[in-house]
Design an enzyme around this catalytic site. Structure first.
Site, PDB file in Angstrom:
ATOM      1  N   ARG A   1      49.709  -1.989 -80.758  1.00 52.37           N
ATOM      2  CA  ARG A   1      50.732  -2.617 -79.700  1.00 52.37           C
ATOM      3  C   ARG A   1      51.554  -3.502 -80.204  1.00 52.37           C
ATOM      4  O   ARG A   1      52.941  -3.633 -79.662  1.00 52.37           O
ATOM      5  CB  ARG A   1      50.062  -2.704 -77.949  1.00 52.37           C
TER       6      ARG A   1
ATOM      7  N   LYS B   1      55.187  -6.052 -75.004  1.00 47.84           N
ATOM      8  CA  LYS B   1      54.565  -7.011 -74.687  1.00 47.84           C
ATOM      9  C   LYS B   1      55.484  -8.268 -75.153  1.00 47.84           C
ATOM     10  O   LYS B   1      55.155  -8.788 -75.969  1.00 47.84           O
ATOM     11  CB  LYS B   1      53.068  -7.192 -74.756  1.00 47.84           C
TER      12      LYS B   1
ATOM     13  N   GLU C   1      53.564  -1.158 -62.002  1.00 46.66           N
ATOM     14  CA  GLU C   1      52.301  -2.004 -62.097  1.00 46.66           C
ATOM     15  C   GLU C   1      52.286  -3.174 -61.408  1.00 46.66           C
ATOM     16  O   GLU C   1      53.135  -3.444 -60.635  1.00 46.66           O
ATOM     17  CB  GLU C   1      52.148  -2.112 -63.644  1.00 46.66           C
TER      18      GLU C   1
HETATM   19  N1  PLP Z   1      50.620  -4.984 -67.968  1.00 51.82           N
HETATM   20  C1  PLP Z   1      51.029  -6.207 -68.091  1.00 51.82           C
HETATM   21  C2  PLP Z   1      52.386  -6.496 -67.775  1.00 51.82           C
HETATM   22  C3  PLP Z   1      50.309  -7.153 -68.937  1.00 51.82           C
HETATM   23  O1  PLP Z   1      50.761  -8.338 -69.137  1.00 51.82           O
HETATM   24  C4  PLP Z   1      48.913  -6.776 -68.911  1.00 51.82           C
HETATM   25  C5  PLP Z   1      48.133  -7.784 -69.849  1.00 51.82           C
HETATM   26  O2  PLP Z   1      48.079  -7.670 -71.066  1.00 51.82           O
HETATM   27  C6  PLP Z   1      48.497  -5.372 -68.722  1.00 51.82           C
HETATM   28  C7  PLP Z   1      49.390  -4.539 -67.947  1.00 51.82           C
HETATM   29  C8  PLP Z   1      47.196  -5.038 -69.266  1.00 51.82           C
HETATM   30  O3  PLP Z   1      46.989  -4.572 -70.320  1.00 51.82           O
HETATM   31  P1  PLP Z   1      45.716  -4.869 -71.153  1.00 51.82           P
HETATM   32  O4  PLP Z   1      44.699  -4.174 -70.546  1.00 51.82           O
HETATM   33  O5  PLP Z   1      45.866  -4.444 -72.612  1.00 51.82           O
HETATM   34  O6  PLP Z   1      45.345  -6.348 -71.165  1.00 51.82           O
HETATM   35  C1  COI Z   2      46.329 -10.187 -70.448  1.00 51.36           C
HETATM   36  O1  COI Z   2      45.545  -9.599 -69.535  1.00 51.36           O
HETATM   37  O2  COI Z   2      45.642 -10.522 -71.700  1.00 51.36           O
HETATM   38  C2  COI Z   2      47.435 -10.631 -70.407  1.00 51.36           C
HETATM   39  O3  COI Z   2      48.141 -10.944 -71.047  1.00 51.36           O
HETATM   40  C3  COI Z   2      48.216 -10.913 -69.071  1.00 51.36           C
HETATM   41  C4  COI Z   2      48.870 -12.157 -68.636  1.00 51.36           C
HETATM   42  C5  COI Z   2      48.177 -13.397 -68.879  1.00 51.36           C
HETATM   43  C6  COI Z   2      50.127 -12.126 -69.417  1.00 51.36           C
END
Ligand code: PLP
Ligand code: COI
Length: 340
Positions: free
Chosen positions: A80, A183, A219
């Site tokens: 990612r 991200k 989201e």
């Molecule tokens: N959506 C956003 C905007 C986020 O910042 C995060 C955090 O990483 C997620 C979703 C969840 O992603 P993940 O499950 O890969 O941490």
């Molecule tokens: C995460 O879930 O790892 C995130 O990055 C969320 C947030 C703190 C930006």
């Protein structure tokens, strides 16, 4: 082990011993360097400061009852991050550098990896920034890739208890063909004001809708959204949300538990049909949603939990996910990597 009140840790920064850094210059990545400083000297015209050339990741390491340290799906975070790098024209970090950096940060800060049973975890924050100077709007020629780690508790102070969420209609986090799938810092900057307003109004997070029509769920602050109905796990398909690794894992677990999985557009009104809803992400794990309010819309309140408890499906998904992460359950899908 450090003298930290692990059970009381919030999701915040605790200084650890070391972080690791790797510099990209003249088209090549250098050696991994270890630093004990938590600051970065940087050129004042660096592209990360002016033009948002910045991407980050978030992943966790968990200490098991067997005292082994398990890192959850780091290869997905690498993929990612490289997608984010391509999306905003940054140098790509090879997979071996990414993994070596993860391992090193954990090994050098072993005492900060929380003990089993405290509910805390060691959060890794990989960061990739344009450090080269540009004054025109262009990509940098030099980059810094680094990872720091910090012990963390639950993202939402409620932990695994239902949180209340507000639908945001007066702001967008990301455009349909914008950077929402990456991200990158800009998306988070775009969410700060609306996030602050919903917090001030007493809600744990903002629920963003699709920016174009404001009809579909996108989201939930820093987490993806899912709803449960008729033995089905439903989660949004959208070109402006971050592809969550937690959500991807929950879809696999849901299917494995005999649920149907649907990834599709979710109209706001469909909220009335869900028996459970949740926000999911690395930081949030699963945060059950108690209530979603549409104050800026038709004023509707969608209630999913009246007794302050998560629903049965969310409980099962949470137990399976954390069971694998802490080494209590079989790692059937090979999601976990050990760090010695
Ligand atoms: N959506 C956003 C905007 C986020 O910042 C995060 C955090 O990483 C997620 C979703 C969840 O992603 P993940 O499950 O890969 O941490
Ligand atoms: C995460 O879930 O790892 C995130 O990055 C969320 C947030 C703190 C930006």
């Amino acid at each position: 082990m450090k003298n930290i009140e692990w059970e009381k840790l919030a999701f915040g920064y605790t200084k650890t011993n070391y972080n690791v850094r790797c510099y990209y210059k003249d088209g090549v990545w250098g050696e991994l360097e270890v630093s004990s400083s938590d600051t970065i000297p940087i050129h004042m015209a660096a592209t990360c400061l002016h033009y948002g050339q910045e991407a980050f990741e978030g992943l966790k390491a968990f200490r098991g009852k067997d005292n082994k340290i398990r890192v959850f799906r780091w290869d997905e975070n690498h993929k990612r991050m490289m997608n984010s790098a391509k999306g905003i024209m940054m140098a790509e970090v090879p997979e071996n550098i990414f993994w070596e950096a993860c391992k090193k940060v954990i090994q050098l800060n072993r005492d900060f990896v929380p003990p089993f049973g405290t509910g805390a975890a060691f959060y890794l924050r990989p960061l990739l920034i344009g450090t080269g100077a540009q004054v025109g709007v262009k990509a940098a020629n030099e980059y810094l890739f680094m990872i720091f780690g910090t012990p963390v508790g639950p993202y939402f102070k409620e932990g695994f208890k239902p949180v209340n969420i507000q639908i945001v209609r007066d702001a967008d986090r990301a455009a349909p063909l914008g950077t929402g799938v990456y991200k990158v810092g800009g998306n988070y900057a775009a969410s700060l004001l609306s996030g602050h307003k919903v917090h001030e109004a007493g809600f744990a997070a903002a629920l963003y809708l699709d920016a174009k029509e404001k009809k579909y769920i996108d989201e939930c602050g820093p987490a993806n959204f899912f709803g449960i109905k008729n033995n089905t796990y439903v989660t949004p398909k959208s070109s402006s949300i971050l592809p969550s690794i937690t959500n991807k894992s929950l879809m696999t677990l849901a299917e494995d538990m005999g649920l149907k999985v649907e990834r599709r557009q979710i109209p706001v009104e469909e909220l009335a049909e869900f028996t459970e809803c949740g926000a999911c992400g690395t930081a949030a794990v699963i945060s059950p949603i108690g209530k979603i309010v549409d104050i800026q819309g038709d004023g509707k309140e969608y209630v999913f939990s009246k007794n302050g408890e998560a629903g049965e499906v969310s409980k099962k998904l949470y137990a399976r996910l954390q069971g694998i992460q802490y080494g209590e359950m079989e790692d059937k899908f090979n999601w976990v990597s050990f760090v010695d």
